[in-house]
Design an enzyme around this catalytic site. Structure first.
Site, PDB file in Angstrom:
ATOM      1  N   ASP A  10       0.878  -1.175   0.000  1.00 22.10           N
ATOM      2  CA  ASP A  10       0.000   0.000   0.000  1.00 22.10           C
ATOM      3  C   ASP A  10       0.912   1.220   0.000  1.00 22.10           C
ATOM      4  O   ASP A  10       2.067   1.135  -0.396  1.00 22.10           O
ATOM      5  CB  ASP A  10      -0.983  -0.043   1.185  1.00 22.10           C
ATOM      6  N   LYS A  40      -5.293   0.942  -2.631  1.00 21.44           N
ATOM      7  CA  LYS A  40      -6.466   1.637  -3.169  1.00 21.44           C
ATOM      8  C   LYS A  40      -6.914   0.966  -4.454  1.00 21.44           C
ATOM      9  O   LYS A  40      -6.106   0.539  -5.267  1.00 21.44           O
ATOM     10  CB  LYS A  40      -6.094   3.093  -3.494  1.00 21.44           C
ATOM     11  N   MET A 100      -1.533   6.078  14.261  1.00 19.04           N
ATOM     12  CA  MET A 100      -2.824   6.407  13.637  1.00 19.04           C
ATOM     13  C   MET A 100      -3.609   7.338  14.547  1.00 19.04           C
ATOM     14  O   MET A 100      -4.836   7.211  14.692  1.00 19.04           O
ATOM     15  CB  MET A 100      -3.635   5.112  13.373  1.00 19.04           C
TER      16      MET A 100
END
Ligand code: SAH
Length: 246
Positions: free
Chosen positions: A35, A56, A171
């Site tokens: 990714d 994606k 995150m």
């Protein structure tokens, strides 16, 4: 003969922080599933012909985890040696554990190749030690991005507050206001130093520092964006003195 799937950590983004083994497997593999997290410097070194972006789909939507799992199995069953490249270490908030379980359940040969996790490396690259004899004898790695479908927080911020050690949130840019409030509510001193390290080890690395009270404003003023780690604890306050003394 099926191929092997290597679950490989790519480190925090500086290509010199790829392990020697990761580099060799990137060279020798037939296909690299990745990714965006490994970052442009590492991805650009991989020949386009064997790169497959599973981050994606066309249209901007994320490829689902089950599609990624199925793709790994399919490629290996066709005899390809596959590198499943994951940012940092494959087993630190990267769903690497789930991917390993899937491969094992489908009888696909696999090997896990550890990587340098951003949880330690991004602070280190910003001169922030996650432990320090005078400031922190433990460190906790926490996700700031919780599954919104979970009924209640799986992270026990109160228990984390009680450790008195360093807390590194991954995150955690978006929900910074939520967990800084939870930590204050749990009795952590609002003056506790907090640092945000954006794009650690990469070109454009930035560090923004404040306290549990001020860090949300600091984030907004600096425009800090993912990928970034949040470091909460005394170790995040050494930074300015160290920089001044450099
Ligand atoms: N497996 C990865 C973490 C995956 S979760 C690891 O071990 O590093 C994704 C989070 O990692 C991002 O939201 C961010 O918090 C962190 N991250 C990854 N690379 C980073 C970098 N270069 N600088 C700062 N944070 C990074």
């Amino acid at each position: 003969m099926p191929g092997t799937v290597y679950l490989v950590g790519s480190g925090p983004g500086d290509p010199e922080l790829l392990t020697v083994k990761a580099k060799r497997l990137l060279d020798e593999s037939d296909v690299v599933l990745h990714d965006k997290l490994p970052g442009p410097a590492i991805l650009e070194e991989i020949p386009e012909s064997k790169r497959e972006d599973v981050g994606k789909r066309a249209g901007g939507e994320r490829t689902s985890q089950s599609e990624i799992n199925e793709r790994m199995v399919e490629l290996a069953e066709d005899g390809n040696d596959v590198v499943r490249l994951k940012g940092g270490d494959p087993f630190v908030f990267g769903r690497g554990g789930e991917e390993m379980q899937y491969l094992a359940a489908h009888g696909v040969p696999f090997e896990v190749v550890p990587g340098v996790t951003s949880a330690v490396a991004a602070p280190a690259a910003a001169d922030i030690p996650v432990t320090h004899r005078d400031h922190a004898s433990s460190v906790s790695f926490v996700t700031g991005h919780e599954d919104p479908t979970k009924p209640e927080s799986a992270v026990d911020w109160e228990a984390l507050a009680d450790t008195g050690g360093t807390i590194v949130v991954l995150m955690g840019v978006g929900r910074l206001p939520d967990y800084t409030r939870e930590l204050r509510d749990a009795g952590v001193d609002p003056e506790t130093p907090v640092a945000l390290v954006e794009k650690g080890t990469r070109p454009g690395q930035r560090v923004a520092t404040g306290t549990l009270d001020t860090i949300v404003d600091v984030r907004d003023e600096a425009g800090i964006e993912p990928p970034a780690v949040t470091v909460v604890g005394g170790v995040a306050g050494l930074w300015e003195d160290v920089e001044a003394g450099r």
